[in-house]
Write a protein that holds these residues in place. Structure first.
Motif, mmCIF file in Angstrom:
data_model
loop_
_atom_site.group_PDB
_atom_site.id
_atom_site.type_symbol
_atom_site.label_atom_id
_atom_site.label_comp_id
_atom_site.label_asym_id
_atom_site.label_seq_id
_atom_site.Cartn_x
_atom_site.Cartn_y
_atom_site.Cartn_z
ATOM 1 N N MET A 78 39.787 49.803 36.911
ATOM 2 C CA MET A 78 41.100 49.480 36.343
ATOM 3 C C MET A 78 41.630 48.161 36.878
ATOM 4 S SD MET A 78 42.084 51.646 34.196
ATOM 5 C CE MET A 78 43.825 51.322 34.202
ATOM 6 N N GLU A 79 41.490 47.990 38.166
ATOM 7 C CA GLU A 79 41.878 46.724 38.792
ATOM 8 C C GLU A 79 43.284 46.271 38.407
ATOM 9 O OE1 GLU A 79 39.200 43.264 38.397
ATOM 10 O OE2 GLU A 79 39.063 43.702 40.504
ATOM 11 N N GLY A 80 44.264 47.012 38.919
ATOM 12 C CA GLY A 80 45.638 46.661 38.608
ATOM 13 C C GLY A 80 46.162 45.465 39.375
ATOM 14 N N GLU A 81 45.519 45.115 40.477
ATOM 15 C CA GLU A 81 45.973 43.979 41.283
ATOM 16 C C GLU A 81 45.809 42.683 40.494
ATOM 17 O OE1 GLU A 81 46.891 43.800 44.514
ATOM 18 O OE2 GLU A 81 46.370 45.767 45.294
ATOM 19 N N PRO A 82 46.883 41.950 40.255
ATOM 20 C CA PRO A 82 46.720 40.705 39.492
ATOM 21 C C PRO A 82 45.879 39.674 40.231
ATOM 22 C CG PRO A 82 49.022 41.320 39.701
ATOM 23 C CD PRO A 82 48.264 42.215 40.602
ATOM 24 N N ALA A 83 45.810 39.758 41.555
ATOM 25 C CA ALA A 83 45.058 38.748 42.295
ATOM 26 C C ALA A 83 43.604 39.141 42.481
ATOM 27 C CB ALA A 83 45.703 38.506 43.662
ATOM 28 N N SER A 84 43.222 40.309 41.994
ATOM 29 C CA SER A 84 41.857 40.780 42.203
ATOM 30 C C SER A 84 41.074 40.688 40.904
ATOM 31 C CB SER A 84 41.901 42.223 42.696
ATOM 32 O OG SER A 84 40.639 42.815 42.591
ATOM 33 N N HIS A 85 39.868 40.177 40.987
ATOM 34 C CA HIS A 85 39.044 40.061 39.789
ATOM 35 C C HIS A 85 37.645 40.581 40.032
ATOM 36 C CE1 HIS A 85 42.199 37.668 38.050
ATOM 37 N NE2 HIS A 85 42.243 37.002 39.169
ATOM 38 N N LYS A 86 37.463 41.329 41.114
ATOM 39 C CA LYS A 86 36.097 41.673 41.491
ATOM 40 C C LYS A 86 35.462 42.656 40.516
ATOM 41 C CE LYS A 86 37.557 45.241 44.687
ATOM 42 N NZ LYS A 86 36.891 46.466 44.225
ATOM 43 N N ASP A 87 36.222 43.673 40.085
ATOM 44 C CA ASP A 87 35.637 44.645 39.169
ATOM 45 C C ASP A 87 35.334 43.987 37.840
ATOM 46 O OD1 ASP A 87 35.960 46.417 41.150
ATOM 47 O OD2 ASP A 87 37.682 47.445 40.299
ATOM 48 N N GLN A 88 36.242 43.108 37.456
ATOM 49 C CA GLN A 88 36.043 42.339 36.227
ATOM 50 C C GLN A 88 34.739 41.565 36.282
ATOM 51 O OE1 GLN A 88 37.762 41.641 33.521
ATOM 52 N NE2 GLN A 88 37.423 39.514 32.983
ATOM 53 N N SER A 89 34.494 40.872 37.395
ATOM 54 C CA SER A 89 33.278 40.060 37.441
ATOM 55 C C SER A 89 32.052 40.943 37.596
ATOM 56 C CB SER A 89 33.353 39.002 38.535
ATOM 57 O OG SER A 89 33.680 39.594 39.726
ATOM 58 N N LEU A 90 32.207 42.091 38.212
ATOM 59 C CA LEU A 90 31.076 43.019 38.302
ATOM 60 C C LEU A 90 30.698 43.541 36.910
ATOM 61 C CD1 LEU A 90 29.443 44.009 40.642
ATOM 62 C CD2 LEU A 90 30.970 45.942 40.871
ATOM 63 N N LEU A 91 31.719 43.889 36.130
ATOM 64 C CA LEU A 91 31.438 44.393 34.780
ATOM 65 C C LEU A 91 30.814 43.302 33.926
ATOM 66 C CD1 LEU A 91 34.486 46.552 33.712
ATOM 67 C CD2 LEU A 91 32.467 47.191 34.960
ATOM 68 N N ASN A 92 31.207 42.073 34.179
ATOM 69 C CA ASN A 92 30.698 40.992 33.354
ATOM 70 C C ASN A 92 29.352 40.465 33.814
ATOM 71 O OD1 ASN A 92 32.627 40.834 31.367
ATOM 72 N ND2 ASN A 92 34.032 39.754 32.720
ATOM 73 N N THR A 93 28.843 40.985 34.935
ATOM 74 C CA THR A 93 27.505 40.565 35.349
ATOM 75 C C THR A 93 26.557 41.754 35.419
ATOM 76 O OG1 THR A 93 28.311 40.693 37.596
ATOM 77 C CG2 THR A 93 28.190 38.516 36.629
ATOM 78 N N HIS A 94 26.951 42.806 36.137
ATOM 79 C CA HIS A 94 26.035 43.929 36.350
ATOM 80 C C HIS A 94 26.655 45.256 35.952
ATOM 81 C CE1 HIS A 94 23.230 41.340 38.202
ATOM 82 N NE2 HIS A 94 23.954 41.090 39.270
ATOM 83 N N PRO A 95 26.974 45.452 34.680
ATOM 84 C CA PRO A 95 27.561 46.745 34.309
ATOM 85 C C PRO A 95 26.618 47.915 34.589
ATOM 86 C CG PRO A 95 26.940 45.516 32.352
ATOM 87 C CD PRO A 95 26.795 44.589 33.509
ATOM 88 N N HIS A 96 25.306 47.667 34.482
ATOM 89 C CA HIS A 96 24.367 48.776 34.674
ATOM 90 C C HIS A 96 24.265 49.204 36.124
ATOM 91 C CE1 HIS A 96 22.922 49.341 30.672
ATOM 92 N NE2 HIS A 96 22.869 48.042 30.506
#
Ligand code: SF4
Ligand code: SF4
Lengths: 425, 79
Positions: A78-96
């Motif tokens: 979900m990554e509600g923290e506006p300053a955090s993008h780690k889950d976003q970048s994980l999903l965009n590189t290694h979703p599997h």
């Protein structure tokens, strides 16, 4: 196989597009979890990456020991923290990688369903996950059932009880837990909620084992972690770093201001760390004596010319707006804290009294919400009053610093159309 | 009232989601509850002995008198 001591682990061979299942298996070897995953998780000492830093194996064992026909594993991206993008970048590189971890844990605790939760506004994350889930379903229909869910983009929607509540009842509001540990349930089925980055780590431990995992990091905080660096940096980035790296090295790598006034660590419910402590290793056991924790891997760099009180005020104002407004102390207390900080930052009337009230309110609010949202805000306010002590004293005397008049801000806050706007489903 | 156990401890717990700040609890159990500036109860977190019958009686009044049924007495044994 990745060498035990090489750094990009989670970001290994990351490209600008999410890896397909075939590419993924080529990069990380096919998914065959080692036999005793629970023991390996225990030995690896993996701590949750969602913010609380709770040992993953304890949580997994707790759900593993629940007797129930149906169980759920929930992937919290979900990554509600506006300053955090780690889950976003994980999903965009290694979703599997994330899905592998979820499948391992589902097999371990005996879950038949995996619910992947990505915030509704995160279009690219949703696309990557949709495709990854589709690829898996096309290859094999065995194993746990994967579903994608898109709860609303709110700060507290990523809190684990709020997420469960959403999946159970379409309301992303936190639930009250009388005793802890508490088994969250969807219907009657116990739920294991894990952060996406934690699951990616589980996928690596499941493949390569605990001793491989311990090849990086310190003995108490093994492994590597994703850090989102923002604020006074050339470009906000997400980088993977070994736990225990000195903060200065991280800042250098991120091309950040090398002599910052302070750092905001952990997230918007985290704490400020004065710029004097730049040589502290980035791991919980070294940061804890300073009252700081790694949290969700957020690092906001505040330069010397900025005003820490104004920055804190903006964050607290936003956090107050993000309250689910279920509990009185949170719904009324957090706006009161934001107001108090405003009175300290731009004194009108009796600022000394405002400061005193602010400190009292911090004591009153702490620990009285159903979730830890207000506690995080209190922690942030207290640490700001401590770290920016000299500035606070000057502001209170009516001698506001130059930075407080500057219109440039460093902690990113999503813009709302109206400041008091609040949409709950 | 039958036989009451006098050993062990209790705390009064509030469910902050249910509580709407009517403030009845502070009147019914003044020794356990104070009210904050917004009208919501601040409940003593330190466990109270069950042998303190006065406090226990007030806690029961508060539990039953709360219009939102937000209060619950949590009993546990001494460790
Ligand atoms: S503490 Fe705040 S955010 Fe948490 S449930 Fe209560 S009102 Fe909502
Ligand atoms: S009586 Fe119940 S609703 Fe009223 S303040 Fe006390 S706990 Fe809240």
């Amino acid at each position: 196989m990745i060498e035990s001591s090489t750094l990009p682990r989670l970001m290994h061979e990351a490209s600008s597009r999410p890896l397909s299942l075939a590419q993924h298996e080529q990069t990380f070897a096919a998914a065959t979890p080692i036999g005793s995953l629970l023991e390996e998780l225990e030995a690896s000492g993996l701590a949750g990456r969602g913010g609380a830093g709770f040992p993953t194996s304890v949580k997994v064992r707790f759900i593993h020991d629940q007797r129930s026909l149906h169980k759920y594993v929930v992937v919290n991206a979900m990554e509600g923290e506006p300053a955090s993008h780690k889950d976003q970048s994980l999903l965009n590189t290694h979703p599997h990688l994330v899905l592998d971890g979820a499948e391992y844990l589902a097999g371990l605790v005996g879950a038949k369903n995996i619910a992947v939760c990505v915030a509704r506004d995160n279009r690219s994350g949703i696309n990557a996950m949709e495709r990854a889930i589709h690829e898996r379903a096309r290859r094999s229909l065995r194993g746990p059932k994967l579903d994608l869910h898109t709860p609303p983009q709110r700060y507290v929607a990523g809190e684990e009880s709020a997420l469960t509540h959403w999946l159970d009842d379409n309301e992303s509001l936190p639930q009250f837990r009388r005793t802890r540990p508490h088994v969250l349930r969807i219907g009657h089925a116990p739920v294991l909620v894990q952060n996406a980055e934690t699951l990616a780590n589980v996928a690596l431990i499941g493949r390569f084992g605990a001793s491989w995992y311990r090849g990086l990091g310190t003995s108490n905080s093994p492994g590597s972690t994703l850090v989102s660096v923002s604020g006074a940096v050339a470009h906000p980035i997400v980088m993977e770093t070994e736990l225990g790296t000195p903060l200065r090295t991280i800042l250098n790598y991120a091309d950040a201001d090398s002599d910052p006034q302070a750092l905001l660590l952990g997230g918007y419910g985290g704490s400020w760390l004065s710029g004097e402590h730049l040589d502290t290793p980035y791991c919980n056991e070294e940061l804890a004596p300073l009252g700081v924790s790694v949290g969700a891997g957020v690092l906001v760099v505040l330069p010397r010319k900025a005003c820490g009180i104004v920055e804190t005020q903006r964050v607290v104002q936003w956090m107050a707006n993000e309250s689910a407004r279920q509990c009185g102390p949170c719904a009324f207390g957090l706006p009161a804290l934001a107001d108090g900080l405003r009175h300290v930052a731009r004194p009108t009337g009796d600022a000394t009294l405002a400061l005193q009230r602010l400190e009292e309110r911090c004591d009153v609010i702490k620990g009285r919400g159903a979730c830890h949202h207000p506690d995080g805000v209190v922690r942030l306010v207290r640490s700001a009053l401590q770290v920016f002590e000299k500035d606070v004293a000057r502001h209170v005397q009516g001698d506001a610093c130059k930075g407080s008049l500057d219109s440039r801000h460093y902690a990113a806050i999503p813009q709302l159309e109206r400041a008091e706007e609040l949409v709950w489903e | 009232m039958g036989v009451r156990r006098r050993t062990g401890l209790f705390v009064l717990q509030v469910n902050p989601i249910l509580c709407d700040g009517f403030g009845h609890c502070a009147e019914l159990a003044p020794e356990l509850v104070t009210i904050d500036e917004w009208g919501y109860p601040i409940i003593r977190t330190a466990p109270v002995s069950l042998s303190d019958t006065g406090a226990y009686q007030s806690a029961r009044y508060a539990e039953r008198g709360c219009p939102r049924q937000a209060l619950r007495i949590q009993r546990f044994n001494e460790k």
